[in-house]
Design a protein around this motif. Structure first.
Motif, PDB file in Angstrom:
ATOM      1  N   ASP A 199      -8.894  -1.301  -4.071  1.00  0.00           N
ATOM      2  CA  ASP A 199      -9.756  -0.242  -4.598  1.00  0.00           C
ATOM      3  C   ASP A 199      -8.927   0.564  -5.596  1.00  0.00           C
ATOM      4  O   ASP A 199      -8.042   1.321  -5.198  1.00  0.00           O
ATOM      5  CB  ASP A 199     -10.235   0.668  -3.467  1.00  0.00           C
ATOM      6  N   PRO A 200      -9.174   0.412  -6.902  1.00  0.00           N
ATOM      7  CA  PRO A 200      -8.317   1.069  -7.893  1.00  0.00           C
ATOM      8  C   PRO A 200      -8.447   2.584  -7.913  1.00  0.00           C
ATOM      9  O   PRO A 200      -7.573   3.266  -8.445  1.00  0.00           O
ATOM     10  CB  PRO A 200      -8.789   0.450  -9.219  1.00  0.00           C
ATOM     11  N   LYS A 201      -9.508   3.125  -7.332  1.00  0.00           N
ATOM     12  CA  LYS A 201      -9.679   4.577  -7.319  1.00  0.00           C
ATOM     13  C   LYS A 201      -8.855   5.239  -6.229  1.00  0.00           C
ATOM     14  O   LYS A 201      -8.264   6.297  -6.441  1.00  0.00           O
ATOM     15  CB  LYS A 201     -11.161   4.926  -7.145  1.00  0.00           C
ATOM     16  N   THR A 202      -8.805   4.608  -5.064  1.00  0.00           N
ATOM     17  CA  THR A 202      -8.059   5.190  -3.944  1.00  0.00           C
ATOM     18  C   THR A 202      -6.691   4.556  -3.746  1.00  0.00           C
ATOM     19  O   THR A 202      -5.903   5.014  -2.917  1.00  0.00           O
ATOM     20  CB  THR A 202      -8.861   5.033  -2.644  1.00  0.00           C
ATOM     21  N   LEU A 203      -6.394   3.480  -4.510  1.00  0.00           N
ATOM     22  CA  LEU A 203      -5.138   2.738  -4.370  1.00  0.00           C
ATOM     23  C   LEU A 203      -4.934   2.249  -2.942  1.00  0.00           C
ATOM     24  O   LEU A 203      -3.823   2.281  -2.410  1.00  0.00           O
ATOM     25  CB  LEU A 203      -3.945   3.586  -4.830  1.00  0.00           C
ATOM     26  N   GLU A 213       0.821  -1.207   0.000  1.00  0.00           N
ATOM     27  CA  GLU A 213       0.000   0.000   0.000  1.00  0.00           C
ATOM     28  C   GLU A 213       0.858   1.262   0.000  1.00  0.00           C
ATOM     29  O   GLU A 213       0.523   2.250  -0.655  1.00  0.00           O
ATOM     30  CB  GLU A 213      -0.942  -0.012   1.210  1.00  0.00           C
ATOM     31  N   LEU A 214       1.990   1.238   0.704  1.00  0.00           N
ATOM     32  CA  LEU A 214       2.895   2.386   0.675  1.00  0.00           C
ATOM     33  C   LEU A 214       3.467   2.589  -0.728  1.00  0.00           C
ATOM     34  O   LEU A 214       3.580   3.718  -1.200  1.00  0.00           O
ATOM     35  CB  LEU A 214       4.027   2.197   1.677  1.00  0.00           C
ATOM     36  N   ALA A 215       3.841   1.502  -1.376  1.00  0.00           N
ATOM     37  CA  ALA A 215       4.367   1.606  -2.740  1.00  0.00           C
ATOM     38  C   ALA A 215       3.323   2.219  -3.676  1.00  0.00           C
ATOM     39  O   ALA A 215       3.650   3.053  -4.531  1.00  0.00           O
ATOM     40  CB  ALA A 215       4.795   0.233  -3.247  1.00  0.00           C
ATOM     41  N   LEU A 216       2.075   1.822  -3.521  1.00  0.00           N
ATOM     42  CA  LEU A 216       1.020   2.366  -4.373  1.00  0.00           C
ATOM     43  C   LEU A 216       0.844   3.865  -4.154  1.00  0.00           C
ATOM     44  O   LEU A 216       0.525   4.609  -5.085  1.00  0.00           O
ATOM     45  CB  LEU A 216      -0.310   1.652  -4.089  1.00  0.00           C
ATOM     46  N   GLN A 217       1.050   4.306  -2.914  1.00  0.00           N
ATOM     47  CA  GLN A 217       0.828   5.719  -2.594  1.00  0.00           C
ATOM     48  C   GLN A 217       2.030   6.599  -2.934  1.00  0.00           C
ATOM     49  O   GLN A 217       1.860   7.777  -3.255  1.00  0.00           O
ATOM     50  CB  GLN A 217       0.507   5.867  -1.099  1.00  0.00           C
ATOM     51  N   ILE A 218       3.241   6.051  -2.855  1.00  0.00           N
ATOM     52  CA  ILE A 218       4.441   6.889  -2.914  1.00  0.00           C
ATOM     53  C   ILE A 218       5.255   6.710  -4.192  1.00  0.00           C
ATOM     54  O   ILE A 218       5.880   7.664  -4.678  1.00  0.00           O
ATOM     55  CB  ILE A 218       5.316   6.621  -1.666  1.00  0.00           C
ATOM     56  N   ALA A 219       5.284   5.520  -4.782  1.00  0.00           N
ATOM     57  CA  ALA A 219       6.158   5.263  -5.933  1.00  0.00           C
ATOM     58  C   ALA A 219       5.745   6.087  -7.146  1.00  0.00           C
ATOM     59  O   ALA A 219       4.554   6.319  -7.393  1.00  0.00           O
ATOM     60  CB  ALA A 219       6.129   3.783  -6.281  1.00  0.00           C
ATOM     61  N   ASP A 220       6.744   6.503  -7.912  1.00  0.00           N
ATOM     62  CA  ASP A 220       6.475   7.133  -9.206  1.00  0.00           C
ATOM     63  C   ASP A 220       6.161   6.085 -10.268  1.00  0.00           C
ATOM     64  O   ASP A 220       5.361   6.323 -11.171  1.00  0.00           O
ATOM     65  CB  ASP A 220       7.689   7.962  -9.656  1.00  0.00           C
ATOM     66  N   GLU A 221       6.813   4.917 -10.139  1.00  0.00           N
ATOM     67  CA  GLU A 221       6.612   3.846 -11.113  1.00  0.00           C
ATOM     68  C   GLU A 221       6.714   2.502 -10.391  1.00  0.00           C
ATOM     69  O   GLU A 221       7.466   2.360  -9.433  1.00  0.00           O
ATOM     70  CB  GLU A 221       7.656   3.929 -12.224  1.00  0.00           C
TER      71      GLU A 221
END
Length: 273
Positions: free
Chosen positions: A261-265, A213-221
């Motif tokens: 949830d693909p909208k909120t990641l 979940e952190l990767a989804l929120q913070i990563a650029d790629e």
């Protein structure tokens, strides 16, 4: 920029080669935090070790563009000593293994990151010491500089190794599970720091993580290693939003009681009673 061309990764067994993934074609760009995600045993650490030249590719090549020298090529052929020396000033690596050192202070260990620049005797001049101090401050462990390594917690030791990589001042940093031993606030701080460093200093920062979940929120790629329908390892690349929109993340994450949830990641857990 780092380019992977027709790359096959794996390792040698007794009488044959064990292929982990093949025909990888991808590019790592500077100024981005790229996170490598995937299931346990899929080959993330093997890919990182190959990118770091700790083990050779089985086939294909990795090209590292170097503004001050000719491009560095990592392939199945052994590197020359001069290439290894240039590589030490291009790539910093933080692995999950604990440093096997005793009776060395945090400052001294972080100072080893300056070894590509200090010559045979490894003595730090005033500039080197300043860089070490700044690296400690960036990671938030300047108060630990006089502590012996064996007295540190796992999280403190991990931050020390990240500071050592920063002290090396390389344009590329690879990290294998850098948040593994950190508490949640420290995980967020570390990934946020790495993303800020990538953007502000144009470093190429590439890390593997299970903190999905952190990767989804913070990563650029994201680089997602997964199995395709033929059970071969596939590499899917895109921003978190792109991989959520095309269903790649849901295919990897979703299972009974776990849903992306693909909208909120965000990842939702249900039916946990």
């Amino acid at each position: 920029m780092i380019e992977l061309k027709n790359l096959t990764i794996g390792y040698q067994q007794k009488n044959n080669e064990k292929v982990v993934a093949s025909d990888i074609n991808a590019t790592l760009h500077s100024g981005r935090l790229t996170c490598l995600i995937g299931a346990n045993g899929i080959g993330k650490s093997t890919l990182l070790r190959t990118l770091s030249a700790f083990q050779p590719p089985l086939a294909g090549e990795i090209t590292i563009q170097n503004p001050s020298h000719a491009p560095i090529l990592i392939s199945a052929h052994p590197m020359t000593r001069s290439q290894e020396k240039v590589l030490s000033r291009l790539i910093g690596v933080v692995l999950t293994e604990k440093p096997d050192v005793q009776n060395m202070t945090v400052f001294e260990l972080v100072g080893l990151g300056r070894s590509p620049y200090t010559g045979f005797w490894g003595r730090l001049n005033n500039d080197d010491k300043q860089i070490v101090a700044e690296s400690l401050q960036l990671v938030g462990i300047e108060s630990l500089k006089d502590r012996l390594i064996q007295t540190l917690s796992d999280g403190e030791r991990q931050k020390t190794m990240i500071a050592k990589a920063l002290a090396q001042q390389t344009p590329v940093i690879y990290l294998d599970e850098p948040t593994a031993f950190l508490d949640y606030p420290s995980k967020v701080e570390m990934l946020t720091l790495l993303r800020r460093l990538a953007r502000e200093t144009e470093k190429t920062i590439f890390l593997s993580t299970h903190d999905m979940e952190l990767a989804l929120q913070i990563a650029d790629e994201l680089w997602l290693m997964t199995k395709d329908t033929s059970d071969a390892t596939d590499l899917i690349i895109g921003t978190p939003i792109e991989l959520a929109t095309n269903g790649s993340l849901s295919h990897f994450i979703d299972r009974p009681g776990i849903h992306l949830d693909p909208k909120t990641l965000t990842i939702k857990v249900t039916n946990c009673q």
